[in-house]
Design a protein around this motif. Structure first.
Motif, PDB file in Angstrom:
ATOM      1  N   SER A  26     -10.413  31.537 -12.474  1.00 33.27           N
ATOM      2  CA  SER A  26      -9.214  32.375 -12.544  1.00 33.27           C
ATOM      3  C   SER A  26      -8.972  33.131 -11.242  1.00 33.27           C
ATOM      4  N   ILE A  27     -10.026  33.651 -10.618  1.00 33.58           N
ATOM      5  CA  ILE A  27      -9.876  34.348  -9.341  1.00 33.58           C
ATOM      6  C   ILE A  27      -9.512  33.343  -8.250  1.00 33.58           C
ATOM      7  N   LEU A  28     -10.101  32.176  -8.283  1.00 34.36           N
ATOM      8  CA  LEU A  28      -9.799  31.130  -7.310  1.00 34.36           C
ATOM      9  C   LEU A  28      -8.330  30.741  -7.369  1.00 34.36           C
ATOM     10  N   LEU A  29      -7.798  30.561  -8.565  1.00 38.99           N
ATOM     11  CA  LEU A  29      -6.387  30.182  -8.708  1.00 38.99           C
ATOM     12  C   LEU A  29      -5.469  31.309  -8.251  1.00 38.99           C
ATOM     13  N   PHE A  30      -5.868  32.548  -8.487  1.00 36.52           N
ATOM     14  CA  PHE A  30      -5.088  33.677  -7.971  1.00 36.52           C
ATOM     15  C   PHE A  30      -4.986  33.616  -6.451  1.00 36.52           C
ATOM     16  N   ASN A  81      -2.784  30.558  -5.339  1.00 37.67           N
ATOM     17  CA  ASN A  81      -1.365  30.670  -5.697  1.00 37.67           C
ATOM     18  C   ASN A  81      -0.653  31.824  -5.014  1.00 37.67           C
ATOM     19  N   ASN A  82      -1.394  32.774  -4.474  1.00 39.73           N
ATOM     20  CA  ASN A  82      -0.756  33.971  -3.927  1.00 39.73           C
ATOM     21  C   ASN A  82      -0.948  34.172  -2.430  1.00 39.73           C
ATOM     22  N   TYR A  83      -1.824  33.404  -1.801  1.00 41.70           N
ATOM     23  CA  TYR A  83      -2.092  33.606  -0.382  1.00 41.70           C
ATOM     24  C   TYR A  83      -2.117  32.267   0.355  1.00 41.70           C
ATOM     25  N   HIS A  84      -1.493  32.259   1.512  1.00 42.49           N
ATOM     26  CA  HIS A  84      -1.402  31.044   2.312  1.00 42.49           C
ATOM     27  C   HIS A  84      -2.656  30.888   3.165  1.00 42.49           C
ATOM     28  N   ASN A 111      -8.366  17.323  -8.528  1.00 43.20           N
ATOM     29  CA  ASN A 111      -7.179  16.743  -9.157  1.00 43.20           C
ATOM     30  C   ASN A 111      -5.915  17.561  -8.947  1.00 43.20           C
ATOM     31  N   ASN A 112      -6.066  18.867  -8.652  1.00 37.72           N
ATOM     32  CA  ASN A 112      -4.880  19.725  -8.589  1.00 37.72           C
ATOM     33  C   ASN A 112      -4.656  20.405  -7.241  1.00 37.72           C
ATOM     34  N   HIS A 113      -5.723  20.578  -6.453  1.00 31.02           N
ATOM     35  CA  HIS A 113      -5.581  21.316  -5.191  1.00 31.02           C
ATOM     36  C   HIS A 113      -6.437  20.680  -4.101  1.00 31.02           C
ATOM     37  N   ILE A 114      -6.395  19.392  -3.989  1.00 30.81           N
ATOM     38  CA  ILE A 114      -7.264  18.698  -3.041  1.00 30.81           C
ATOM     39  C   ILE A 114      -6.971  19.083  -1.595  1.00 30.81           C
ATOM     40  N   ASP A 115      -5.749  19.522  -1.329  1.00 29.24           N
ATOM     41  CA  ASP A 115      -5.359  19.830   0.052  1.00 29.24           C
ATOM     42  C   ASP A 115      -6.033  21.077   0.621  1.00 29.24           C
TER      43      ASP A 115
END
Length: 294
Positions: free
Chosen positions: A201-205, A208-211, A234-238
């Protein structure tokens, strides 16, 4: 003192100048006889034992015999408040608040820790390991918020890491939003900590919020979590640098053939160590795939 003897009986003892020794008083504390202890404050002998300076010269080595420790050991907050808040006797207990703090951390007496942090912070903060020791008590996000909102602790990269380690998401978000040096937010190190402690959850925050200025280089570690790595591939490989040991991680976690094939086609590096690891797992199909693209 170990029985439910009435207050009237103790009143008679006090009025007839029956002396109480340290063992008697510690038993009253152990069994939480707060009314009797308060009543005993009218007796000078009782007070002298309760607030004796002599007993505190070597507190830690004889802590089991001292009223402050006994109250902390058995989690009696009201008695601790009585022992610390009375200062008419040049209170020696105040000199040992940090020792009491550590005792209550070890015994998980959160209510006492909250009281000490709120009412005796000026003493606790003098100890350089205060914040580190506080995090040894689990589920302290409410205490942490009190310290943050009252500006009693500074936001630092170490604090970010502690919030990640103990999964204090709301405190972590608040710290990130309040961090003064916006140009030097340590989000890349925090992302790596999220992988280390499996904090999705912290990782996704963060994602999703910082470049991210550049991709994350993740190294092989046995403790990495299967589900988190699989989800991120599968969702954020980049977010991953192509020099990351992601294929080795995927082999160790025994992710699917298709997942590892995706990593190969995305040009993540691998070599003979990955081939050896695949051979150790006796996955011949995957071994053929790795050899084909090597």
């Amino acid at each position: 003192c170990c029985k439910q003897t009435s207050l009237q009986t103790f009143s008679w003892l006090f009025q007839n100048n029956i002396e109480f020794n340290q063992v008697h008083i510690n038993n009253l504390i152990r069994y939480n006889r707060i009314r009797i202890i308060k009543y005993g404050m009218i007796d000078s002998n009782f007070v002298d034992v309760l607030f004796s300076k002599n007993q505190y010269h070597n507190f830690w080595s004889h802590k089991e015999t001292y009223p402050l420790f006994v109250a902390g050991k058995y989690g009696h907050l009201e008695i601790i408040q009585l022992l610390l808040d009375l200062s008419n006797y040049n209170n020696p207990n105040l000199n040992h608040i940090y020792l009491l703090f550590n005792v209550c951390i070890n015994l998980r007496h959160k209510s006492i820790i909250k009281y000490l942090v709120i009412h005796h912070y000026d003493i606790l903060k003098k100890h350089k390991h205060f914040t580190h020791d506080l995090f040894n008590l689990h589920n302290i996000e409410d205490i942490l918020f009190y310290l943050l909102l009252s500006k009693k602790i500074n936001i630092s990269e170490q604090l970010f890491h502690e919030c990640i380690k103990y999964d204090y998401k709301e405190a972590f978000i608040y710290c990130f939003q309040q961090y003064i040096d916006k140009n030097n937010l340590p989000y890349e190190n925090c992302i790596l900590k999220c992988f280390q402690y499996n904090r999705k959850s912290i990782l996704l925050f963060l994602i999703n919020n910082y470049h991210l200025h550049h991709s994350i280089l993740i190294e092989y570690k046995k403790e990495l979590n299967h589900d988190l790595i699989y989800y991120m591939i599968n969702n954020h490989i980049d977010i991953f640098h192509r020099s990351s040991e992601l294929i080795k991680i995927a082999i160790h976690l025994q992710l699917s053939y298709e997942c590892i094939e995706t990593l190969i086609k995305e040009k993540f590096i691998y070599g003979f160590n990955e081939l050896q690891l695949t051979l150790d797992y006796k996955n011949l199909q995957l071994l053929k795939l790795l050899c084909y693209y090597l």
